[in-house]
Design an enzyme around this catalytic site. Structure first.
Site, mmCIF file in Angstrom:
data_model
loop_
_atom_site.group_PDB
_atom_site.id
_atom_site.type_symbol
_atom_site.label_atom_id
_atom_site.label_comp_id
_atom_site.label_asym_id
_atom_site.label_seq_id
_atom_site.Cartn_x
_atom_site.Cartn_y
_atom_site.Cartn_z
ATOM 1 N N LYS A 57 0.844 -1.203 0.000
ATOM 2 C CA LYS A 57 0.000 0.000 0.000
ATOM 3 C C LYS A 57 0.875 1.248 0.000
ATOM 4 O O LYS A 57 0.605 2.208 -0.732
ATOM 5 C CB LYS A 57 -0.927 -0.006 1.231
ATOM 6 C CG LYS A 57 -2.088 -0.985 1.089
ATOM 7 C CD LYS A 57 -2.830 -1.245 2.386
ATOM 8 C CE LYS A 57 -3.878 -2.337 2.179
ATOM 9 N NZ LYS A 57 -4.459 -2.868 3.406
ATOM 10 N N GLN A 101 -4.937 -1.515 9.552
ATOM 11 C CA GLN A 101 -4.872 -2.857 8.966
ATOM 12 C C GLN A 101 -5.466 -3.897 9.916
ATOM 13 O O GLN A 101 -5.164 -3.912 11.111
ATOM 14 C CB GLN A 101 -3.402 -3.203 8.644
ATOM 15 C CG GLN A 101 -3.194 -4.521 7.941
ATOM 16 C CD GLN A 101 -3.718 -4.532 6.513
ATOM 17 O OE1 GLN A 101 -3.792 -3.512 5.846
ATOM 18 N NE2 GLN A 101 -4.100 -5.702 6.029
ATOM 19 N N ASP A 124 -11.302 2.749 3.831
ATOM 20 C CA ASP A 124 -11.643 1.316 3.802
ATOM 21 C C ASP A 124 -13.139 1.115 3.571
ATOM 22 O O ASP A 124 -13.571 0.020 3.183
ATOM 23 C CB ASP A 124 -11.317 0.682 5.166
ATOM 24 C CG ASP A 124 -10.079 -0.186 5.131
ATOM 25 O OD1 ASP A 124 -9.761 -0.736 4.065
ATOM 26 O OD2 ASP A 124 -9.449 -0.322 6.190
HETATM 27 N N1 GUN Z 1 -7.033 -6.887 6.040
HETATM 28 C C1 GUN Z 1 -7.323 -7.622 4.932
HETATM 29 N N2 GUN Z 1 -7.953 -6.867 4.019
HETATM 30 C C2 GUN Z 1 -8.075 -5.633 4.542
HETATM 31 C C3 GUN Z 1 -8.626 -4.415 4.060
HETATM 32 O O1 GUN Z 1 -9.171 -4.306 2.955
HETATM 33 N N3 GUN Z 1 -8.535 -3.342 4.913
HETATM 34 C C4 GUN Z 1 -7.966 -3.433 6.140
HETATM 35 N N4 GUN Z 1 -7.946 -2.345 6.908
HETATM 36 N N5 GUN Z 1 -7.441 -4.562 6.615
HETATM 37 C C5 GUN Z 1 -7.499 -5.641 5.807
#
Ligand code: GUN
Length: 302
Positions: A57, A101, A124
């Site tokens: 990311k 996350q 998100d």
């Molecule tokens: N963990 C796995 N996929 C995601 C996601 O799309 N967003 C977040 N914040 N954590 C994740």
């Protein structure tokens, strides 16, 4: 289907690259207006898979010209400490997107954290305000990145959703439920007749075999086979599983929730794993972040 039939692959790598290019152009325009889109990712603890996702990311947001910061906190971080950090980021004008996350360590309640993030920075799309806006059909919120990436893949590949039977396997808050909410909206990439199947569904085959569009997000390696699929259907595999494989030097391989070899003999179109839905998630995260910054720039008259 003739015996030699092989489904056309939907290339998530190429579609995600096209979206990242569009985002980079939008970032350049915002920079001319004096706004640098900023994404802050918070990683608590040392989950190996999460560390890889978070690094990707950061790399992708920097490549698109954004300001990107990753804040790494120890696995012993208390909920109060994480909430204090979220409050600081909520108040920081240089931060347009906040992503905490998941999964979080057991002493922290993820729902409490999600509710603490300012909805206008929740790139998100997990905050109840954004979930509600998605369900109502309002477009001024944020939609979760993985299901919105699936919609982009369908639209950009010319898959007709209007009037289609769409069957989703999996009812998670991150994929299955928002996926259903998107497909049912009366707009492009929507207008489908939607069924959600889950671990308690009585006759999975009967549902999946009706699907013109079959979206699998159950987190179970290769659970969907060719005999679950209607000939010619579009199959979207959201799964990402690591399974043991003694033929590989690493001793393991990545696979989806769909048994690819049998599915591609029946499906009309199919996404591979890796190289399908995976790359779309980050592209949509960048797009949400740039949209957040655009809203700030528009509101301030810049
Ligand atoms: N963990 C796995 N996929 C995601 C996601 O799309 N967003 C977040 N914040 N954590 C994740």
């Amino acid at each position: 289907m003739p015996a030699e039939h092989v489904a056309q692959r939907i290339d998530g790598v190429a579609i995600a690259a096209a979206i990242r290019d569009e985002v980079a152009r939008d970032v350049a325009l915002l920079r001319e207006r004096g706004v640098v889109p900023g994404l802050t990712v918070v990683l608590v603890g040392d989950d190996a898979a999460s560390a890889v996702y978070v690094a990707n990311k950061e790399k992708s947001s920097k490549a698109a010209g954004m300001a990107s910061e990753t804040i790494r906190l120890p696995s012993t971080t208390s909920q109060a400490e994480l909430l204090a950090l979220v409050e600081r980021l909520n108040a920081d004008e240089s931060v347009h997107g906040i992503l905490v996350q998941m999964p979080l360590p057991s002493q922290i309640d993820a729902d409490v954290v999600i509710r603490h993030i300012a909805p206008e920075k929740d790139v998100d799309g997990f905050h109840p305000v954004n979930v509600g806006k998605l369900l109502i059909g309002h477009t001024d919120g944020f939609m979760p990145c993985t299901p919105s990436g699936v919609i982009e893949m369908l639209v950009r590949s010319g898959v007709e959703t209007r009037g289609a039977e769409a069957v989703i396997v999996g009812r998670s808050n991150i994929v299955g439920k928002p996926m259903a909410a998107m497909l049912v909206q009366s707009r492009a990439g929507g207008d489908a007749t939607v069924t959600i199947c889950h671990s308690r569904s009585r006759d999975l085959h009967a549902h999946t075999r009706r699907a013109d569009i079959l979206i699998v997000a159950a987190g179970k390696a290769e659970m969907i086979h060719g005999d679950h699929i209607k000939p010619g259907a579009t199959v979207i595999d959201v799964g990402m599983n690591r399974v043991a494989d003694s033929t590989r030097a690493s001793g393991s391989r990545l696979c989806g929730d769909v048994h690819f070899a049998s599915a591609e003999r029946v499906a009309g179109r199919i996404t591979p794993v890796p190289g399908g839905v995976g790359p779309m998630t980050i592209a949509m995260l960048l797009r949400n972040t740039v949209r957040s910054a655009q809203r700030v720039a528009d509101a301030s008259g810049r």
